[in-house]
Design a protein around this motif. Structure first.
Motif, PDB file in Angstrom:
ATOM      1  N   SER A  49      -2.170   3.263   3.277  1.00 38.64           N
ATOM      2  CA  SER A  49      -2.809   1.987   2.942  1.00 38.64           C
ATOM      3  C   SER A  49      -3.103   1.845   1.462  1.00 38.64           C
ATOM      4  CB  SER A  49      -4.126   1.826   3.722  1.00 38.64           C
ATOM      5  OG  SER A  49      -3.863   1.450   5.053  1.00 38.64           O
ATOM      6  N   VAL A  50      -2.623   2.790   0.650  1.00 39.52           N
ATOM      7  CA  VAL A  50      -2.941   2.741  -0.770  1.00 39.52           C
ATOM      8  C   VAL A  50      -2.318   1.524  -1.433  1.00 39.52           C
ATOM      9  CG1 VAL A  50      -2.616   3.938  -2.975  1.00 39.52           C
ATOM     10  CG2 VAL A  50      -3.315   5.215  -0.948  1.00 39.52           C
ATOM     11  N   ARG A  51      -1.086   1.171  -1.007  1.00 37.56           N
ATOM     12  CA  ARG A  51      -0.411   0.019  -1.597  1.00 37.56           C
ATOM     13  C   ARG A  51       0.058  -0.930  -0.496  1.00 37.56           C
ATOM     14  NH1 ARG A  51       4.166   2.097  -5.458  1.00 37.56           N
ATOM     15  NH2 ARG A  51       4.277   3.818  -3.993  1.00 37.56           N
ATOM     16  N   GLU A  52       0.051  -2.206  -0.815  1.00 37.42           N
ATOM     17  CA  GLU A  52       0.465  -3.224   0.143  1.00 37.42           C
ATOM     18  C   GLU A  52       1.904  -3.030   0.576  1.00 37.42           C
ATOM     19  OE1 GLU A  52       0.251  -8.125   0.544  1.00 37.42           O
ATOM     20  OE2 GLU A  52       0.157  -7.163  -1.429  1.00 37.42           O
ATOM     21  N   GLN A  53       2.750  -2.581  -0.343  1.00 36.22           N
ATOM     22  CA  GLN A  53       4.160  -2.390  -0.042  1.00 36.22           C
ATOM     23  C   GLN A  53       4.359  -1.410   1.120  1.00 36.22           C
ATOM     24  OE1 GLN A  53       6.378  -0.989  -3.399  1.00 36.22           O
ATOM     25  NE2 GLN A  53       8.316  -0.863  -2.305  1.00 36.22           N
ATOM     26  N   SER A  54       3.543  -0.347   1.157  1.00 36.50           N
ATOM     27  CA  SER A  54       3.654   0.639   2.237  1.00 36.50           C
ATOM     28  C   SER A  54       3.281   0.023   3.582  1.00 36.50           C
ATOM     29  CB  SER A  54       2.744   1.838   1.944  1.00 36.50           C
ATOM     30  OG  SER A  54       3.135   2.494   0.765  1.00 36.50           O
ATOM     31  N   GLU A  55       2.235  -0.795   3.600  1.00 35.50           N
ATOM     32  CA  GLU A  55       1.841  -1.449   4.844  1.00 35.50           C
ATOM     33  C   GLU A  55       2.915  -2.424   5.319  1.00 35.50           C
ATOM     34  OE1 GLU A  55      -1.987  -3.212   4.387  1.00 35.50           O
ATOM     35  OE2 GLU A  55      -3.031  -1.280   4.328  1.00 35.50           O
ATOM     36  N   ASN A  56       3.474  -3.199   4.394  1.00 31.61           N
ATOM     37  CA  ASN A  56       4.525  -4.153   4.762  1.00 31.61           C
ATOM     38  C   ASN A  56       5.737  -3.442   5.351  1.00 31.61           C
ATOM     39  OD1 ASN A  56       2.970  -6.289   3.881  1.00 31.61           O
ATOM     40  ND2 ASN A  56       3.918  -6.391   1.860  1.00 31.61           N
ATOM     41  N   LYS A  57       6.046  -2.277   4.802  1.00 29.53           N
ATOM     42  CA  LYS A  57       7.175  -1.493   5.315  1.00 29.53           C
ATOM     43  C   LYS A  57       6.937  -1.092   6.765  1.00 29.53           C
ATOM     44  CE  LYS A  57       9.834   2.730   4.418  1.00 29.53           C
ATOM     45  NZ  LYS A  57       9.982   3.920   3.532  1.00 29.53           N
ATOM     46  N   THR A  58       5.704  -0.705   7.088  1.00 30.96           N
ATOM     47  CA  THR A  58       5.387  -0.310   8.458  1.00 30.96           C
ATOM     48  C   THR A  58       5.471  -1.499   9.408  1.00 30.96           C
ATOM     49  OG1 THR A  58       3.963   1.503   7.720  1.00 30.96           O
ATOM     50  CG2 THR A  58       3.599   0.658   9.951  1.00 30.96           C
ATOM     51  N   GLN A  85      -6.581   3.661  10.770  1.00 34.22           N
ATOM     52  CA  GLN A  85      -8.023   3.715  10.574  1.00 34.22           C
ATOM     53  C   GLN A  85      -8.560   2.380  10.049  1.00 34.22           C
ATOM     54  OE1 GLN A  85     -10.404   6.065  11.183  1.00 34.22           O
ATOM     55  NE2 GLN A  85     -11.929   4.630  10.378  1.00 34.22           N
ATOM     56  N   LYS A  86      -7.848   1.805   9.086  1.00 33.92           N
ATOM     57  CA  LYS A  86      -8.355   0.618   8.380  1.00 33.92           C
ATOM     58  C   LYS A  86      -8.140  -0.674   9.158  1.00 33.92           C
ATOM     59  CE  LYS A  86      -6.138  -0.983   4.692  1.00 33.92           C
ATOM     60  NZ  LYS A  86      -5.989  -2.439   4.745  1.00 33.92           N
ATOM     61  N   ASP A  87      -6.989  -0.796   9.841  1.00 29.85           N
ATOM     62  CA  ASP A  87      -6.584  -2.090  10.411  1.00 29.85           C
ATOM     63  C   ASP A  87      -6.255  -2.003  11.893  1.00 29.85           C
ATOM     64  OD1 ASP A  87      -6.782  -3.366   7.926  1.00 29.85           O
ATOM     65  OD2 ASP A  87      -4.761  -2.753   7.370  1.00 29.85           O
ATOM     66  N   GLN A  88      -7.085  -1.322  12.648  1.00 26.58           N
ATOM     67  CA  GLN A  88      -6.801  -1.115  14.062  1.00 26.58           C
ATOM     68  C   GLN A  88      -6.535  -2.430  14.807  1.00 26.58           C
ATOM     69  OE1 GLN A  88      -9.767   0.116  17.502  1.00 26.58           O
ATOM     70  NE2 GLN A  88      -9.335   1.879  16.193  1.00 26.58           N
ATOM     71  N   ARG A  89      -7.454  -3.376  14.689  1.00 26.26           N
ATOM     72  CA  ARG A  89      -7.293  -4.652  15.410  1.00 26.26           C
ATOM     73  C   ARG A  89      -6.086  -5.423  14.909  1.00 26.26           C
ATOM     74  NH1 ARG A  89     -13.488  -7.073  15.485  1.00 26.26           N
ATOM     75  NH2 ARG A  89     -14.440  -5.392  16.747  1.00 26.26           N
ATOM     76  N   LEU A  90      -5.892  -5.429  13.592  1.00 27.26           N
ATOM     77  CA  LEU A  90      -4.776  -6.186  13.014  1.00 27.26           C
ATOM     78  C   LEU A  90      -3.439  -5.662  13.495  1.00 27.26           C
ATOM     79  CD1 LEU A  90      -3.907  -8.406  11.063  1.00 27.26           C
ATOM     80  CD2 LEU A  90      -3.976  -6.718   9.206  1.00 27.26           C
ATOM     81  N   ILE A  91      -3.315  -4.367  13.642  1.00 28.18           N
ATOM     82  CA  ILE A  91      -2.059  -3.781  14.122  1.00 28.18           C
ATOM     83  C   ILE A  91      -1.754  -4.290  15.521  1.00 28.18           C
ATOM     84  CG2 ILE A  91      -0.935  -1.631  14.826  1.00 28.18           C
ATOM     85  CD1 ILE A  91      -2.530  -0.281  12.524  1.00 28.18           C
ATOM     86  N   PHE A  92      -2.753  -4.280  16.402  1.00 29.84           N
ATOM     87  CA  PHE A  92      -2.533  -4.760  17.764  1.00 29.84           C
ATOM     88  C   PHE A  92      -2.240  -6.262  17.785  1.00 29.84           C
ATOM     89  CE2 PHE A  92      -5.111  -1.004  19.457  1.00 29.84           C
ATOM     90  CZ  PHE A  92      -3.977  -0.358  19.942  1.00 29.84           C
ATOM     91  N   GLU A  93      -2.839  -7.010  16.851  1.00 32.84           N
ATOM     92  CA  GLU A  93      -2.572  -8.451  16.785  1.00 32.84           C
ATOM     93  C   GLU A  93      -1.147  -8.734  16.321  1.00 32.84           C
ATOM     94  OE1 GLU A  93      -5.509 -10.124  14.242  1.00 32.84           O
ATOM     95  OE2 GLU A  93      -7.187  -9.761  15.632  1.00 32.84           O
ATOM     96  N   ARG A  94      -0.712  -8.030  15.282  1.00 33.78           N
ATOM     97  CA  ARG A  94       0.617  -8.289  14.716  1.00 33.78           C
ATOM     98  C   ARG A  94       1.726  -7.620  15.523  1.00 33.78           C
ATOM     99  NH1 ARG A  94       0.679  -7.993   8.191  1.00 33.78           N
ATOM    100  NH2 ARG A  94       2.853  -8.497   8.713  1.00 33.78           N
ATOM    101  N   ALA A  95       1.394  -6.540  16.235  1.00 32.78           N
ATOM    102  CA  ALA A  95       2.403  -5.835  17.041  1.00 32.78           C
ATOM    103  C   ALA A  95       1.776  -5.473  18.381  1.00 32.78           C
ATOM    104  CB  ALA A  95       2.886  -4.593  16.304  1.00 32.78           C
ATOM    105  N   PRO A  96       1.599  -6.459  19.277  1.00 30.85           N
ATOM    106  CA  PRO A  96       0.884  -6.219  20.535  1.00 30.85           C
ATOM    107  C   PRO A  96       1.573  -5.244  21.481  1.00 30.85           C
ATOM    108  CG  PRO A  96       1.880  -8.414  20.486  1.00 30.85           C
ATOM    109  CD  PRO A  96       2.015  -7.862  19.116  1.00 30.85           C
TER     110      PRO A  96
END
Length: 481
Positions: A49-58, A85-96
């Motif tokens: 989660s250090v950089r936005e680019q890494s999150e977008n890749k996932t 750890q940081k975006d638990q809910r968001l992950i389930f929302e974007r990738a249910p």
């Protein structure tokens, strides 16, 4: 029936180590690794989660799996690490269709969670560090660790390994998510670290890199009131038979003590490579970053390093375009790089991270084109210095731990241009004790050995050499570092 595991890792050395241990635990449950994601029964993404680019890749990688999950509901898809750890809910929302989300402090539970998910037929599972609540939203000190589980096949090479001596961070820099994702700073018990290092030595490991968010801040307080710091730990690790090299990353400027530098100087196995992020050459920017030191403090540290070490190998990190950074601030950063003459620097464009103090309190007010221009300009300065610093190795003989075929050699074999056997000549790559990359002609039988290589050419990133076959005198090894 064989169970197949696919795991993809992005981010820092901590994540690489975490993935190694997850794989080791799943192998005990009968899993085999596969590089073919379509064949995998379980697919795991260890995230950063250090950089936005890494999150977008996932998220892009997850999006490509939606159809595969629809066709095979029994396929398990999991997200591990800092994003989890940081975006638990968001992950389930974007990738249910994701089955499990596991933070970096609970990776020990991955085998159990996979089994529960398989038995639960579509039940989504999540586990992460609890938070204290309140405005700071700080993660509780409740990490679990299972570091002694190791898998040599997951390492970049079987004779180089990471050893985590510290978990979490207490520095709370305003731009950084690490205290949120990995919790407060905790030093691991020295006895456990020594035992783990002995296991690595027994597995054939020659080089160990000690890991910590601020590794030189390491301290373990024993029950009887004693404490062990990094210098003392290095002395203990130095005695382990079979280990030939010790490194440690990443360092914090204020904790680069004379005691530690004396250990680096006096212990032959310890590398003189010191990665000490500066982040900016401007006191105003450092204050907004809440780095806890000034440029003057950093210069004093550099003087202390050079006073203790005859040939230090120094590297740094810099963030360009942080909130409020002016052209004058940026020029001060260039001046610091010119003055310190780092071996290399890792340069990043500031990326606002949700949940950090900077995102909440400071405007991201430097336009992206300005960030890009400053990034390129600083990189150009650093690359010039790197090449100039490498010129002092011309004509010297250095010790190289041979890691394997160079990237160019691997590409030639993959394209069918060459077929490599144990004695076939090919371009190899390895590293000096001071962490410089060396390429030279050799053969696969030399991989995993420490060999003398004479340097005849250099670039900003690489030393080029030839293996020395005759006896090399001590005078020829003067520039080992």
């Amino acid at each position: 029936m064989t169970k197949r595991l696919y795991i993809e890792t992005v981010g820092c050395q901590m994540n690489v180590l975490d993935s190694e241990m997850v794989v080791a635990s799943l192998r005990r449950d009968g899993y085999e690794l596969t590089s073919d994601i379509e064949l995998a029964d379980t697919i795991l993404f260890n995230t950063c989660s250090v950089r936005e680019q890494s999150e977008n890749k996932t998220y892009s990688a997850l999006g490509r799996l939606k159809d595969a999950k629809t066709k095979n509901p029994h396929k398990i898809i999991g997200v591990l690490g800092c994003m989890a750890q940081k975006d638990q809910r968001l992950i389930f929302e974007r990738a249910p269709f994701v089955d499990l989300v596991v933070g970096p402090g609970q990776l020990k539970q991955v085998p159990e969670l996979i089994a529960q998910s398989q038995a639960g037929a579509g039940q989504q599972l999540a586990v992460s560090l609890q938070r204290t609540g309140g405005s700071s939203d700080v993660v509780k000190r409740s990490h679990e660790t299972f570091d002694p589980l190791r898998d040599p096949t997951m390492r970049p090479t079987p004779f180089q390994a990471f050893l985590r001596i510290q978990i979490g961070c207490d520095k709370f820099c305003t731009y950084c998510v690490v205290p949120m994702t990995r919790g407060p700073e905790q030093g691991r018990e020295p006895a456990q670290l020594i035992e783990e290092a002995k296991i690595l030595a027994d597995q054939g490991c020659l080089e160990i890199t000690l890991l910590g968010q601020t590794v030189n801040s390491y301290r373990y307080r024993h029950g009887d009131g004693r404490s062990t710091n990094l210098a003392e730990l290095l002395h203990q690790l130095h005695e382990i038979e079979g280990i030939r090299r010790l490194k440690f990353v990443t360092n914090y400027p204020k904790d680069m003590t004379a005691e530690l530098l004396t250990a680096v100087r006096d212990l032959p196995k310890v590398s003189p490579y010191l990665h000490v992020p500066a982040q900016s050459g401007s006191n105003e920017v450092l204050k907004r970053m809440k780095r806890g030191y000034t440029v003057e403090d950093y210069r004093e540290m550099m003087d202390r390093i050079r006073e203790h070490l005859p040939h230090p190998s120094l590297a740094s990190d810099f963030i360009v375009g942080f909130s409020g950074e002016t052209e004058e601030d940026f020029q001060k950063t260039i001046e610091l790089v010119e003055e310190c003459r780092f071996k290399n620097s890792f340069i990043f464009k500031y990326s606002e991270r949700t949940g950090t103090k900077a995102a909440n309190l400071l405007p991201d007010d430097v336009p992206y084109p300005v960030k890009q221009r400053r990034n390129n300009e600083l990189l150009e300065v650093q690359n010039r210095i790197s090449e100039e610093e490498n010129h002092r190795f011309l004509g010297a003989t250095v010790e190289v731990l041979v890691e394997g075929p160079s990237k160019a050699a691997v590409k030639r074999e993959e394209s069918g241009e060459t077929t490599v056997t144990g004695d076939s000549p090919l371009q190899l790559t390895g590293r000096t004790p001071c962490d410089r990359i060396v390429v030279f002609e050799g053969n696969l039988r030399q991989v995993g050995q420490i060999m003398p290589v004479a340097i005849y050419d250099v670039s900003a990133f690489t030393l080029h050499g030839a293996v020395v076959t005759e006896h090399v005198g001590p005078h020829s090894l003067a520039l080992l570092t």
